[in-house]
Design an enzyme around this catalytic site. Structure first.
Site, mmCIF file in Angstrom:
data_model
loop_
_atom_site.group_PDB
_atom_site.id
_atom_site.type_symbol
_atom_site.label_atom_id
_atom_site.label_comp_id
_atom_site.label_asym_id
_atom_site.label_seq_id
_atom_site.Cartn_x
_atom_site.Cartn_y
_atom_site.Cartn_z
ATOM 1 N N PHE A 150 52.419 36.906 27.352
ATOM 2 C CA PHE A 150 52.358 37.411 28.671
ATOM 3 C C PHE A 150 53.366 37.475 30.034
ATOM 4 C CE2 PHE A 150 54.714 33.207 28.724
ATOM 5 C CZ PHE A 150 55.519 33.009 29.405
ATOM 6 N N LYS A 174 44.946 44.658 23.364
ATOM 7 C CA LYS A 174 44.938 42.825 23.114
ATOM 8 C C LYS A 174 46.128 42.694 23.478
ATOM 9 C CE LYS A 174 44.962 39.403 22.661
ATOM 10 N NZ LYS A 174 44.944 38.444 24.124
ATOM 11 N N GLU A 177 45.750 37.083 27.493
ATOM 12 C CA GLU A 177 44.511 35.978 27.875
ATOM 13 C C GLU A 177 44.689 35.241 29.596
ATOM 14 O OE1 GLU A 177 45.701 35.595 25.265
ATOM 15 O OE2 GLU A 177 46.111 33.098 25.452
ATOM 16 N N SER A 227 56.083 35.724 20.741
ATOM 17 C CA SER A 227 56.380 34.353 20.509
ATOM 18 C C SER A 227 57.049 34.403 18.441
ATOM 19 C CB SER A 227 56.580 33.309 20.419
ATOM 20 O OG SER A 227 54.876 32.482 19.309
ATOM 21 N N CYS A 282 62.471 37.794 27.329
ATOM 22 C CA CYS A 282 62.715 37.230 26.479
ATOM 23 C C CYS A 282 64.091 38.191 26.198
ATOM 24 C CB CYS A 282 61.674 37.976 25.550
ATOM 25 S SG CYS A 282 61.622 40.419 25.833
ATOM 26 N N GLU A 383 63.434 27.718 21.520
ATOM 27 C CA GLU A 383 64.090 29.280 22.723
ATOM 28 C C GLU A 383 63.452 28.328 24.385
ATOM 29 O OE1 GLU A 383 60.887 32.312 22.540
ATOM 30 O OE2 GLU A 383 61.804 33.271 24.189
HETATM 31 P P1 NAD Z 1 52.589 34.393 21.998
HETATM 32 O O1 NAD Z 1 53.311 34.468 21.594
HETATM 33 O O2 NAD Z 1 51.936 32.678 22.714
HETATM 34 O O3 NAD Z 1 51.649 35.540 22.372
HETATM 35 C C1 NAD Z 1 51.519 36.503 22.131
HETATM 36 C C2 NAD Z 1 50.322 37.732 21.828
HETATM 37 O O4 NAD Z 1 49.330 37.204 21.237
HETATM 38 C C3 NAD Z 1 48.983 37.378 22.836
HETATM 39 O O5 NAD Z 1 47.975 38.239 23.107
HETATM 40 C C4 NAD Z 1 48.255 36.010 22.578
HETATM 41 O O6 NAD Z 1 46.749 35.908 23.212
HETATM 42 C C5 NAD Z 1 48.888 36.085 20.886
HETATM 43 N N1 NAD Z 1 48.523 34.812 20.516
HETATM 44 C C6 NAD Z 1 48.392 33.775 20.329
HETATM 45 N N2 NAD Z 1 48.606 32.848 19.489
HETATM 46 C C7 NAD Z 1 47.954 33.447 18.166
HETATM 47 C C8 NAD Z 1 46.962 33.740 17.704
HETATM 48 N N3 NAD Z 1 47.478 31.798 16.497
HETATM 49 N N4 NAD Z 1 46.912 34.141 16.073
HETATM 50 C C9 NAD Z 1 46.472 34.972 17.098
HETATM 51 N N5 NAD Z 1 47.165 35.631 18.144
HETATM 52 C C10 NAD Z 1 47.861 34.963 18.685
HETATM 53 O O7 NAD Z 1 53.704 34.351 23.374
HETATM 54 P P2 NAD Z 1 53.168 34.733 25.117
HETATM 55 O O8 NAD Z 1 53.525 33.581 25.161
HETATM 56 O O9 NAD Z 1 52.664 35.049 25.357
HETATM 57 O O10 NAD Z 1 54.677 34.962 25.565
HETATM 58 C C11 NAD Z 1 56.075 34.662 25.669
HETATM 59 C C12 NAD Z 1 57.077 34.453 24.114
HETATM 60 O O11 NAD Z 1 56.793 35.701 23.800
HETATM 61 C C13 NAD Z 1 58.743 34.231 23.912
HETATM 62 O O12 NAD Z 1 58.197 33.866 23.122
HETATM 63 C C14 NAD Z 1 58.952 35.280 24.533
HETATM 64 O O13 NAD Z 1 60.396 35.420 23.847
HETATM 65 C C15 NAD Z 1 58.123 36.398 23.538
HETATM 66 N N6 NAD Z 1 59.021 37.964 23.357
HETATM 67 C C16 NAD Z 1 59.642 38.696 23.446
HETATM 68 C C17 NAD Z 1 59.529 39.692 23.538
HETATM 69 C C18 NAD Z 1 60.447 40.683 22.960
HETATM 70 O O14 NAD Z 1 60.917 42.040 23.251
HETATM 71 N N7 NAD Z 1 60.991 40.123 21.608
HETATM 72 C C19 NAD Z 1 60.017 40.013 24.437
HETATM 73 C C20 NAD Z 1 58.538 39.439 25.754
HETATM 74 C C21 NAD Z 1 57.805 38.179 24.912
#
Ligand code: NAD
Length: 500
Positions: A150, A174, A177, A227, A282, A383
Site C-alpha cells: 500500500f 495485483k 487493495e 512485509s 520501507c 517494524e
Molecule cells: P503486506 O505484506 O501486508 O501486503 C503486500 C501485498 O501482499 C498486498 O498486495 C497484499 O494484498 C498482499 N497480501 C497481504 N497478505 C497476504 C497473504 N496473507 N497472502 C497473500 N498475499 C497477501 O504489506 P503492506 O502492509 O501493503 O506494505 C507495507 C510493508 O511493505 C512494510 O513491511 C514495508 O516495509 C514493506 N515494503 C518493503 C519495500 C522494500 O522495498 N523492501 C518497499 C515498500 C514496502
C-alpha cells in the site's frame, strides 16, 4: 456516490464478476469512499489468459516498437503526475508533494525502460574456435506477475512493469487493495500510449488472487514487495511452484551518528527520514544510534525539529505529514509508544491521542520520539511502520555496528560522520543492501538496483537497474559454425568437443 474500482484485463475495464468487493477508506476522514473488486480464481485466470495471448505477439515485437510505446507512456505519465498524486493522497493519505515524489521516482524506471535496447545488447565472441562464434542473448520469460504494497501505490508497480514489458514479457499486477486507483489510471495511460491489449493487466483483491498467481502454471516469475512474513511466504510458495521469485520484505533502518558528525545536518536528516510519509516507508529511518557523548544534544535537536511538523490532510498544502493507512494500523503503532516506558525507554515525544480538528475520524497519530531504547524493546525489534523514532545509545562505533548487524532486517542504513575512514569501514562492514554516507534514505537511482539483505529480501535479484533486466529475461547462448567449403570434412569424433 461510492466510487468503484474494477480490474483491468485485456486492455479494458473488467467488472468484478465474482461480486466480491472490499472497502477503500480516505485515511484523512475515516470514510469509505470506494469499493474495489476482489478477484476470484476465475478472474485471475482471465487476466493470465489475456497476458498469455498478448505474449504471442508482444514477445516477438521489435525493440523499436516496444520503446516507442514506452516513450509515449513516459510523456503521458509526466503530464498526469498531479492527477496520479491526487489519487494516491485520497487513498493512502500521504501529502501531495510526497505523492508527486513517488511518481517522479517511478518515472526514473520508465526512463530506464525507454533505453532497454542498450541493456539487451547481448554479447558476441567471434572466432572462439576455428570459424566458430558464440553469442549470449537474453529473452523474455512470458507472463510475469507483480504483487505490491500500500505504501507506494504508483512507484512500486513501476519498479516492476516498465522493465518487464520492455524486455518483452506481459504483466499481471495485483496492487494493494487499500489504495488501488493509481494502478488502474496507469493501465489507462499505457493503453493510451498504444500498449497492445493484454500486455498489462490489473487484478485487485486479497490472498485469493495472490495465491492463484503463485500457483498458476502460466505465470513464469513473481515480483513481490511488502512485509517480511508475506515476502517469505511468496518466495517459498512461488519457488515451490517452479517460478522465478524476487520478494522484498520489511525493514528496520538504522542511522549511525558518530561523535564528529554535523549534528544539525544529522538531526534534519533523522527527522525527515523518520517522519516523512508518517514513517510508512520501507526506507524510513526508524532507529538512530548515537555514538559517544553526543546523545543528549542530538536528541534535543531532533525533538526541536520534530515538534514543529505540521500534521493534517495530505490534500492541504500546509500539511507535512498525513494520517496512517488504517485505524487498526494507527492503533498498533500507538501500542508501541504506550508500552515503551515499561520496556525501559524514555518517551521524549508521545504522539498517541493526536487528532486534527474537523477530521476527528481520520487515522491520526502525532510524532513519537523514544530515547535510550533497549534492544530488547518491542518498539525497537519490530517494524512499526509509523512516525516513531527510537534512539539507541552506544559508547563506540563497534557496539553500534553490532546492533545494526544483529538486526534480522538489512534494507537500508546510513552513517553520519566527517571521517572518511570510518564511513568507508562502515560501507564494507555493515550487513545491509543499501548504504548512505551522510544520506539518510539511500534509495538507488533507477539504473542502480534496489534491494535489501537478510529478512528484507528473499531471492537472488534486487529490483530494477541491471538486476531488473536480468530478472525479467533468461539467458541463451548460441554457438555457430559456418564451415568454409574448402575445409576438409571434420569426420566422426566421439570425444568431448574441444575448441581449437
Ligand atoms: P503486506 O505484506 O501486508 O501486503 C503486500 C501485498 O501482499 C498486498 O498486495 C497484499 O494484498 C498482499 N497480501 C497481504 N497478505 C497476504 C497473504 N496473507 N497472502 C497473500 N498475499 C497477501 O504489506 P503492506 O502492509 O501493503 O506494505 C507495507 C510493508 O511493505 C512494510 O513491511 C514495508 O516495509 C514493506 N515494503 C518493503 C519495500 C522494500 O522495498 N523492501 C518497499 C515498500 C514496502
Amino acid at each position: 456516490m461510492t466510487k468503484i474500482v474494477n480490474h483491468w484485463i485485456g486492455g479494458r475495464t473488467a467488472e468484478g464478476a465474482s461480486g466480491n468487493y472490499g472497502p477503500v477508506t480516505d485515511p484523512a476522514t475515516g470514510e469509505v469512499t470506494t469499493k474495489v473488486a476482489f478477484a476470484s480464481v476465475e478472474e485471475v485466470d482471465a487476466a493470465v489468459a489475456a497476458a498469455k495471448e498478448a505474449y504471442l505477439s508482444w514477445g516477438q515485437s521489435s525493440l523499436a516498437a516496444r520503446t516507442s510505446i514506452l516513450f509515449a507512456f513516459r510523456a503521458l505519465l509526466d503530464a498526469h503526475r498531479d492527477e496520479i498524486a491526487e489519487l494516491i493522497t485520497a487513498e493512502h493519505g500521504k501529502v501531495h508533494s510526497d505523492a508527486l515524489g513517488e511518481v517522479a521516482r517511478g518515472l526514473e524506471i520508465v526512463d530506464l525502460a525507454c533505453g532497454i535496447s542498450v541493456q539487451l545488447k547481448g554479447e558476441l565472441s567471434t572466432q572462439v574456435a576455428t570459424r566458430v562464434d558464440v553469442a549470449s542473448i537474453r529473452q523474455p520469460l512470458g507472463v510475469v506477475a507483480g504483487i505490491t504494497p500500500f505504501n507506494f501505490p504508483a512507484m512500486v508497480p513501476m519498479w516492476m512493469f516498465p522493465l518487464a514489458i520492455a524486455c518483452g514479457n506481459t504483466f499481471v499486477l495485483k496492487p494493494s487493495e487499500k489504495d488501488p486507483s493509481a494502478s488502474v489510471r496507469i493501465a489507462e495511460l499505457l493503453a493510451e500510449a498504444g500498449l497492445p491489449d493484454g500486455v498489462f493487466n490489473v487484478v485487485h483483491g486479497d490472498k485469493v488472487a495472490v495465491d492463484r498467481l503463485l500457483e498458476h502454471p502460466d505465470v513464469k516469475a513473481v515480483s513481490f514487495v511488502g512485509s517480511t512474513p508475506i515476502a517469505r511466504y511468496i518466495h517459498t510458495t512461488a519457488s515451490a511452484n517452479g517460478k522465478r521469485v524476487q520478494a522484498l520484505g520489511g525493514a528496520k533502518n538504522h542511522m549511525l551518528v558518530l561523535p564528529d558528525a554535523d549534528l544539525d545536518a544529522a538531526a534534519d536528516a533523522a527527522v525527515s527520514a523518520a517522519y516523512g510519509s508518517a514513517g510508512e516507508r520501507c526506507m524510513a529511518i526508524s532507529a538512530v544510534v548515537a555514538v559517544g557523548a553526543i546523545g543528549d544534544t542530538l536528541v534535543e535537536k531532533i525533538r526541536e525539529r520534530a515538534e514543529k511538523i505540521q500534521i493534517g490532510p495530505g490534500s492541504d498544502p500546509a500539511s507535512e505529514m498525513g494520517p496512517l493507512i488504517t485505524r487498526a494500523h494507527r492503533d498498533k503503532v500507538a501500542s508501541y509508544v504506550a508500552g515503551a516506558a515499561d520496556e525501559g525507554a524514555e518517551v521524549v515525544l508521545d504522539g498517541t491521542g493526536y487528532t486534527v480538528d474537523g477530521h476527528e475520524n481520520g487515522h491520526w497519530i502525532g510524532i513519537s520520539l523514544l530515547d535510550k531504547v533497549p534492544t530488547s524493546a518491542k518498539a525497537y525489534q519490530d517494524e512499526i511502520f509509523g512516525p516513531v523514532l527510537c534512539v539507541l545509545r552506544t559508547e563506540t562505533y563497534e557496539e553500534a555496528l553490532d546492533i545494526v548487524n544483529a538486526s534480522p532486517f538489512g534494507n537500508g542504513t546510513a552513517i553520519f560522520t566527517r571521517d572518511g575512514g570510518a564511513a568507508r569501514r562502515f560501507q564494507l562492514e555493515v550487513e545491509a543492501g543499501m548504504v548512505g554516507v551522510n544520506v539518510p534514505i539511500p534509495v538507488p537511482v533507477g539504473y542502480h538496483s534496489f534491494g535489501g539483505w537478510k529478512d528484507s529480501l528473499f531471492g537472488d535479484h534486487h529490483i530494477y537497474g541491471n538486476d531488473g533486466t536480468h530478472f525479467y529475461t533468461r539467458g541463451k547462448v548460441v554457438t555457430t559454425r559456418w564451415p568454409d567449403p574448402a575445409d576438409a570434412p571434420a569426420g566422426v569424433d566421439l570425444g568431448f568437443p574441444r575448441n581449437h
